[in-house]
Write a protein that holds these residues in place. Structure first.
Motif, PDB file in Angstrom:
ATOM      1  N   ILE A   1      71.509  39.971  53.201  1.00  0.00           N
ATOM      2  CA  ILE A   1      70.569  38.783  53.290  1.00  0.00           C
ATOM      3  C   ILE A   1      70.356  38.244  54.683  1.00  0.00           C
ATOM      4  O   ILE A   1      69.015  38.038  54.993  1.00  0.00           O
ATOM      5  N   LEU A   2      71.150  38.090  55.348  1.00  0.00           N
ATOM      6  CA  LEU A   2      70.988  37.701  56.672  1.00  0.00           C
ATOM      7  C   LEU A   2      70.179  38.690  57.533  1.00  0.00           C
ATOM      8  O   LEU A   2      69.267  38.329  58.357  1.00  0.00           O
ATOM      9  N   GLY A   3      70.732  39.917  57.367  1.00  0.00           N
ATOM     10  CA  GLY A   3      69.875  40.942  58.003  1.00  0.00           C
ATOM     11  C   GLY A   3      68.360  40.996  57.626  1.00  0.00           C
ATOM     12  O   GLY A   3      67.553  41.264  58.370  1.00  0.00           O
ATOM     13  N   LEU A   4      68.102  40.840  56.271  1.00  0.00           N
ATOM     14  CA  LEU A   4      66.864  40.747  55.791  1.00  0.00           C
ATOM     15  C   LEU A   4      65.905  39.591  56.301  1.00  0.00           C
ATOM     16  O   LEU A   4      64.957  39.740  56.917  1.00  0.00           O
ATOM     17  N   SER A   5      66.654  38.405  56.513  1.00  0.00           N
ATOM     18  CA  SER A   5      65.917  37.565  56.907  1.00  0.00           C
ATOM     19  C   SER A   5      65.507  37.581  58.559  1.00  0.00           C
ATOM     20  O   SER A   5      64.469  37.250  58.973  1.00  0.00           O
TER      21      SER A   5
END
Length: 146
Positions: free
Chosen positions: A68-72
């Protein structure tokens, strides 16, 4: 437990604001808000505070949080790339409205001439011969009484 609940609520509220912004057809701003909203959720899922105290484990929730941090980060990067591409094409957005900026008025320098003076509208120049240039100068001199 309380910190996780607060971060999840902040993320949910941020995603709601992003949805409202996208409904208003401001997609780049909505994407940026969604990216910011996913950061607290990603930090909760990674267990960032517990992770500092303990060693990294092979917990699937932690790795989903990193995803999710990578998606952000991917959302941030794509918004920046689109903004740079628009700036390269000359599309300028006017502040926070997202609308194109109005071109400058053609008589924008008229106030600098003084209150009583007005400039004559510019005529298209014709460079056919030297006589035309002198006739324009003569017309200007006659207009001013010289």
């Amino acid at each position: 437990m309380l910190a996780e609940t607060i971060c999840s609520a902040v993320s949910a509220a941020g995603l709601g604001v992003a949805a409202i912004t996208a409904y208003r057809k401001r997609f780049l701003t909505a994407t940026r808000i969604a990216a910011y909203a996913l950061v607290p959720l990603g930090l909760v899922m990674t267990g960032a505070i517990d992770w500092v105290a303990n060693a990294l484990t092979f917990n699937p929730t932690v790795w989903i949080g990193f995803g999710i941090l990578g998606l952000s980060w991917l959302l941030f990067s794509s918004v920046r790339a689109v903004e740079r591409r628009r700036a390269g094409r000359g599309e300028v957005t006017g502040g926070k409205t997202g609308r194109a900026a109005a071109p400058a008025a053609p008589a924008a320098s008229a106030p600098s001439l003084g209150a009583g003076r007005r400039s004559a509208p510019a005529k298209p120049q014709q460079a056919t011969s030297g006589e035309d240039d002198f006739s324009d100068i003569e017309a200007i001199l006659k207009k001013h009484g010289i």
